[in-house]
Design a protein around this motif. Structure first.
Motif, mmCIF file in Angstrom:
data_model
loop_
_atom_site.group_PDB
_atom_site.id
_atom_site.type_symbol
_atom_site.label_atom_id
_atom_site.label_comp_id
_atom_site.label_asym_id
_atom_site.label_seq_id
_atom_site.Cartn_x
_atom_site.Cartn_y
_atom_site.Cartn_z
ATOM 1 N N ALA A 135 0.711 -1.271 0.023
ATOM 2 C CA ALA A 135 -0.131 0.032 0.131
ATOM 3 C C ALA A 135 0.836 1.188 -0.102
ATOM 4 O O ALA A 135 0.252 2.331 0.002
ATOM 5 N N LYS A 137 -11.002 -1.963 8.015
ATOM 6 C CA LYS A 137 -10.542 -1.656 6.746
ATOM 7 C C LYS A 137 -9.205 -2.397 6.233
ATOM 8 O O LYS A 137 -8.560 -2.815 7.160
ATOM 9 N N LYS A 145 -4.576 -0.956 2.536
ATOM 10 C CA LYS A 145 -4.382 0.091 1.786
ATOM 11 C C LYS A 145 -5.463 1.105 1.890
ATOM 12 O O LYS A 145 -5.167 2.421 1.458
ATOM 13 N N GLN A 146 -6.705 0.863 2.383
ATOM 14 C CA GLN A 146 -7.575 1.791 2.318
ATOM 15 C C GLN A 146 -7.182 2.663 3.708
ATOM 16 O O GLN A 146 -7.520 4.109 3.669
ATOM 17 N N ASP A 181 -4.450 5.038 2.261
ATOM 18 C CA ASP A 181 -4.893 5.970 1.395
ATOM 19 C C ASP A 181 -5.770 7.193 2.160
ATOM 20 O O ASP A 181 -5.546 8.257 2.074
ATOM 21 N N GLU A 182 -6.588 6.499 3.334
ATOM 22 C CA GLU A 182 -7.417 7.531 3.974
ATOM 23 C C GLU A 182 -6.494 8.542 4.330
ATOM 24 O O GLU A 182 -6.712 9.639 4.992
ATOM 25 N N ASP A 192 -4.707 10.961 2.428
ATOM 26 C CA ASP A 192 -5.952 12.209 2.019
ATOM 27 C C ASP A 192 -6.023 13.022 3.079
ATOM 28 O O ASP A 192 -6.077 14.344 2.775
#
Length: 310
Positions: A35, A285, A288-289, A292-293, A296
């Motif tokens: 990730a 989760k 990777k999520q 990524d979150e 972001d």
């Protein structure tokens, strides 16, 4: 993202997965590395044959960088440095012991070495030992702790004011906002433990993940502050609530049923090590999520601060 840590580690994002015993193995660590973060393989289980197999498996699951932690209080094999070097590892964190013990031999073999520190004195000792960087660990994090715990909000800027090596912030990190706060305090990377225990790829039983998801911010306990043995932060259960009221003279004996807890789901079989951020986690989760979150939100927070205050 580019900074000293991404350059040093060869990763896309300066996010490191904590080296939890039995948990930080190939299944989880490869998901983190794939990730864009840095997966870490643990040695605190003391099962070096199994760890060797996990490193082999890791290379089958990812071609991205990863590291190994040497937990000195739990790994007493004098050949552990040779073990790590023989596996072709390039990045090592050392913890739970004297940084002088392994730093020299590891660096002589060409490895990058960070040491985990819970105090300023520990940080300065690690710098004197020649480490390349520090993992600064606040008392709000889960796991085995310094009995004189200091919150990351105090500890991180204190250590940053005294050293100029890269710092990884650990303890209380769960999202982009906490990552941005850590960077404001002087970190150049963050380490996440409890958030990764609850990840989809984490091998632990769903009962433990559910306990994290259902926990309030007050649902961890700091145990064994007065010893003997290490202090630790764990989830509030019947077992840990009793230990908080009636301390034991052998806290490590409370970990004998750890595999029944971790993988059998019996939350009273041992002590479920978890940080205070359990109170902020509300779902399972994929790694990777999560990453990524985090990134972001990190960028969004930094942009908002710049817009509103600069």
């Amino acid at each position: 993202m580019k900074n000293r840590m991404t350059d040093l580690l060869g990763v896309e994002y300066p996010i490191i997965q904590a080296p939890m015993g039995w948990i930080a193995r190939a299944q989880l660590a490869s998901a983190v590395s794939n990730a864009g973060g840095l997966g870490i393989i643990e040695t605190s289980s003391g099962e070096l044959d199994e760890v060797r197999a996990e490193i082999i498996k890791m290379r089958q699951l990812t071609d991205k960088p990863f590291g190994v932690n040497i937990a000195q209080a739990f790994v007493r094999d004098p050949g552990v440095v040779d073990f790590v070097v023989d596996q072709g590892i390039k990045f090592v964190t050392t913890s739970a012991g004297d940084p002088n013990k392994y730093c020299g031999p590891l660096k002589a073999a060409g490895l990058t070495v960070f040491h985990v520190v819970p105090t300023l004195a520990g940080a300065l000792k690690a710098i004197d030992a020649g480490v390349d960087g520090l993992v600064v660990e606040g008392g709000e994090g889960g796991g085995f702790k310094n009995p004189k715990d200091v919150a990351l909000m105090v500890l991180l800027p204190l250590i940053r004011s005294k050293v100029d090596v890269p710092i990884v912030a650990a303890g209380g990190i769960v999202c982009g906002r906490t990552m941005a706060a850590a960077f404001a305090l002087g970190a150049e990377a963050v380490q996440m433990g409890t958030r990764m225990v609850s990840a989809a790829e984490s091998p632990v039983h769903h009962n433990w993940k559910d306990a994290i998801i259902n926990a309030k911010e007050t649902d961890t306990l700091f145990l064994n502050r007065h010893g003997p043995g290490p202090a630790l932060r764990a989830l509030r259960t019947e077992r840990t609530t009793k230990l908080d009221i009636e301390p034991t003279d052998n806290i490590m004996a409370e970990m004998r049923g750890v595999l029944d807890l971790y993988f059998g789901g019996d939350m009273e079989a041992a002590v479920a090590l978890s940080g205070q951020v359990a109170g902020r986690i509300d779902s399972v989760k994929p790694a990777k999520q999560i990453i990524d979150e985090v990134m972001d939100e990190f960028y969004a927070v930094m942009n908002d601060l710049r817009r509103d205050y600069l």
